[in-house]
Write a protein that holds these residues in place. Sequence first.
Motif, PDB file in Angstrom:
ATOM      1  N   HIS A  31      46.129  70.677  67.860  1.00  0.00           N
ATOM      2  CA  HIS A  31      45.774  69.639  68.948  1.00  0.00           C
ATOM      3  C   HIS A  31      44.344  69.931  69.544  1.00  0.00           C
ATOM      4  N   LEU A  32      43.529  68.751  69.723  1.00  0.00           N
ATOM      5  CA  LEU A  32      42.051  69.087  70.282  1.00  0.00           C
ATOM      6  C   LEU A  32      42.049  67.720  71.197  1.00  0.00           C
ATOM      7  N   TYR A  33      41.360  67.761  72.189  1.00  0.00           N
ATOM      8  CA  TYR A  33      41.098  66.594  73.345  1.00  0.00           C
ATOM      9  C   TYR A  33      39.786  67.060  73.762  1.00  0.00           C
ATOM     10  N   ILE A  34      38.860  66.136  73.531  1.00  0.00           N
ATOM     11  CA  ILE A  34      37.570  66.303  74.159  1.00  0.00           C
ATOM     12  C   ILE A  34      36.909  65.031  74.878  1.00  0.00           C
ATOM     13  N   GLU A  35      36.298  65.500  76.085  1.00  0.00           N
ATOM     14  CA  GLU A  35      36.004  64.205  76.724  1.00  0.00           C
ATOM     15  C   GLU A  35      34.440  64.639  77.125  1.00  0.00           C
ATOM     16  N   ARG A  36      33.703  63.463  77.012  1.00  0.00           N
ATOM     17  CA  ARG A  36      32.371  63.462  77.290  1.00  0.00           C
ATOM     18  C   ARG A  36      31.990  62.245  78.545  1.00  0.00           C
ATOM     19  N   THR A  37      31.685  62.767  79.810  1.00  0.00           N
ATOM     20  CA  THR A  37      31.335  61.709  80.839  1.00  0.00           C
ATOM     21  C   THR A  37      29.889  62.012  81.266  1.00  0.00           C
ATOM     22  N   ASP A  38      29.218  60.965  81.618  1.00  0.00           N
ATOM     23  CA  ASP A  38      27.988  60.774  82.097  1.00  0.00           C
ATOM     24  C   ASP A  38      27.810  59.865  83.158  1.00  0.00           C
ATOM     25  N   ALA A  39      27.768  59.904  84.268  1.00  0.00           N
ATOM     26  CA  ALA A  39      27.876  58.797  85.199  1.00  0.00           C
ATOM     27  C   ALA A  39      26.472  57.903  85.173  1.00  0.00           C
ATOM     28  N   THR A  40      25.603  58.678  85.049  1.00  0.00           N
ATOM     29  CA  THR A  40      24.153  58.043  84.952  1.00  0.00           C
ATOM     30  C   THR A  40      23.888  57.089  83.763  1.00  0.00           C
ATOM     31  N   LYS A  41      24.689  57.567  82.555  1.00  0.00           N
ATOM     32  CA  LYS A  41      24.863  56.595  81.513  1.00  0.00           C
ATOM     33  C   LYS A  41      25.786  55.683  81.334  1.00  0.00           C
ATOM     34  N   ASN A  42      26.632  55.625  82.302  1.00  0.00           N
ATOM     35  CA  ASN A  42      27.828  54.974  82.300  1.00  0.00           C
ATOM     36  C   ASN A  42      28.718  55.223  80.905  1.00  0.00           C
ATOM     37  N   MET A  43      28.791  56.781  80.748  1.00  0.00           N
ATOM     38  CA  MET A  43      29.405  57.012  79.502  1.00  0.00           C
ATOM     39  C   MET A  43      30.824  57.966  79.908  1.00  0.00           C
ATOM     40  N   ALA A  44      31.883  57.444  79.304  1.00  0.00           N
ATOM     41  CA  ALA A  44      33.297  57.999  79.447  1.00  0.00           C
ATOM     42  C   ALA A  44      34.019  58.033  78.162  1.00  0.00           C
ATOM     43  N   ARG A  45      33.708  58.902  77.433  1.00  0.00           N
ATOM     44  CA  ARG A  45      34.461  58.868  75.889  1.00  0.00           C
ATOM     45  C   ARG A  45      35.306  59.817  75.914  1.00  0.00           C
ATOM     46  N   PHE A  46      36.453  59.813  74.875  1.00  0.00           N
ATOM     47  CA  PHE A  46      37.033  60.882  74.650  1.00  0.00           C
ATOM     48  C   PHE A  46      37.424  60.928  73.113  1.00  0.00           C
ATOM     49  N   TYR A  47      37.755  62.017  72.668  1.00  0.00           N
ATOM     50  CA  TYR A  47      38.031  62.077  70.973  1.00  0.00           C
ATOM     51  C   TYR A  47      39.122  63.141  71.070  1.00  0.00           C
ATOM     52  N   SER A  48      40.013  62.770  70.162  1.00  0.00           N
ATOM     53  CA  SER A  48      41.001  63.880  69.744  1.00  0.00           C
ATOM     54  C   SER A  48      41.311  63.917  68.355  1.00  0.00           C
ATOM     55  N   LEU A  49      41.783  65.177  67.970  1.00  0.00           N
ATOM     56  CA  LEU A  49      42.482  65.568  66.741  1.00  0.00           C
ATOM     57  C   LEU A  49      43.688  66.214  66.764  1.00  0.00           C
ATOM     58  N   SER A  50      44.362  65.967  65.565  1.00  0.00           N
ATOM     59  CA  SER A  50      45.642  66.610  65.576  1.00  0.00           C
ATOM     60  C   SER A  50      45.874  66.705  64.168  1.00  0.00           C
ATOM     61  N   ILE A  51      46.689  67.664  63.788  1.00  0.00           N
ATOM     62  CA  ILE A  51      47.222  67.991  62.423  1.00  0.00           C
ATOM     63  C   ILE A  51      48.728  68.082  62.424  1.00  0.00           C
ATOM     64  N   GLU A  52      49.386  67.072  61.822  1.00  0.00           N
ATOM     65  CA  GLU A  52      50.763  66.942  62.292  1.00  0.00           C
ATOM     66  C   GLU A  52      51.438  66.662  60.586  1.00  0.00           C
ATOM     67  N   PRO A  53      52.569  67.042  60.464  1.00  0.00           N
ATOM     68  CA  PRO A  53      53.145  66.661  59.022  1.00  0.00           C
ATOM     69  C   PRO A  53      53.729  65.394  58.957  1.00  0.00           C
ATOM     70  N   THR A  54      53.425  64.412  57.792  1.00  0.00           N
ATOM     71  CA  THR A  54      54.087  63.268  57.481  1.00  0.00           C
ATOM     72  C   THR A  54      55.579  63.479  57.299  1.00  0.00           C
ATOM     73  N   LEU A  55      56.021  62.400  57.192  1.00  0.00           N
ATOM     74  CA  LEU A  55      57.454  62.354  56.596  1.00  0.00           C
ATOM     75  C   LEU A  55      58.043  63.188  55.602  1.00  0.00           C
ATOM     76  N   PHE A  56      56.919  63.268  54.493  1.00  0.00           N
ATOM     77  CA  PHE A  56      57.071  63.796  53.421  1.00  0.00           C
ATOM     78  C   PHE A  56      56.777  65.129  53.352  1.00  0.00           C
ATOM     79  N   GLY A  57      56.361  65.663  54.582  1.00  0.00           N
ATOM     80  CA  GLY A  57      55.851  66.881  54.594  1.00  0.00           C
ATOM     81  C   GLY A  57      54.399  67.480  54.674  1.00  0.00           C
ATOM     82  N   THR A  58      53.790  66.567  54.121  1.00  0.00           N
ATOM     83  CA  THR A  58      52.265  66.736  53.719  1.00  0.00           C
ATOM     84  C   THR A  58      51.406  66.664  55.275  1.00  0.00           C
ATOM     85  N   PRO A  59      50.361  67.462  55.391  1.00  0.00           N
ATOM     86  CA  PRO A  59      49.807  67.537  56.590  1.00  0.00           C
ATOM     87  C   PRO A  59      48.705  66.151  56.582  1.00  0.00           C
TER      88      PRO A  59
END
Length: 107
Positions: A31-59
Amino acid sequence: MNRCGKTDSKLSLDLHFSIGDSVAMLAQPYHLYIERTDATKNMARFYSLSIEPTLFGTPCLTRRWGRIGSGRQSMAYHFDRKEEAVAMFLDLLWTKRARGDVVFCRD
């Protein structure tokens, strides 16, 4: 348990048998969570990644991104092997780190 002849999976859907009967589950959470903020550019972004198994057991690698506090977009990638999903996870992580994004650990 699936008791259908040649397709017997030897896996149980009952609660008391569910612990430890799937060898396809990921041993380590990704699991990964990334934020990028810059008040001067009115920037407030997030980005997340995760690897989890499906119902069939594949990633499945799931990417989510958008503006913090508003709607988000997502994309899912399905793999046959965990190593392929982890390789893509790490490639995306290093790409974000190279851009200067700040990485937070998530539980």
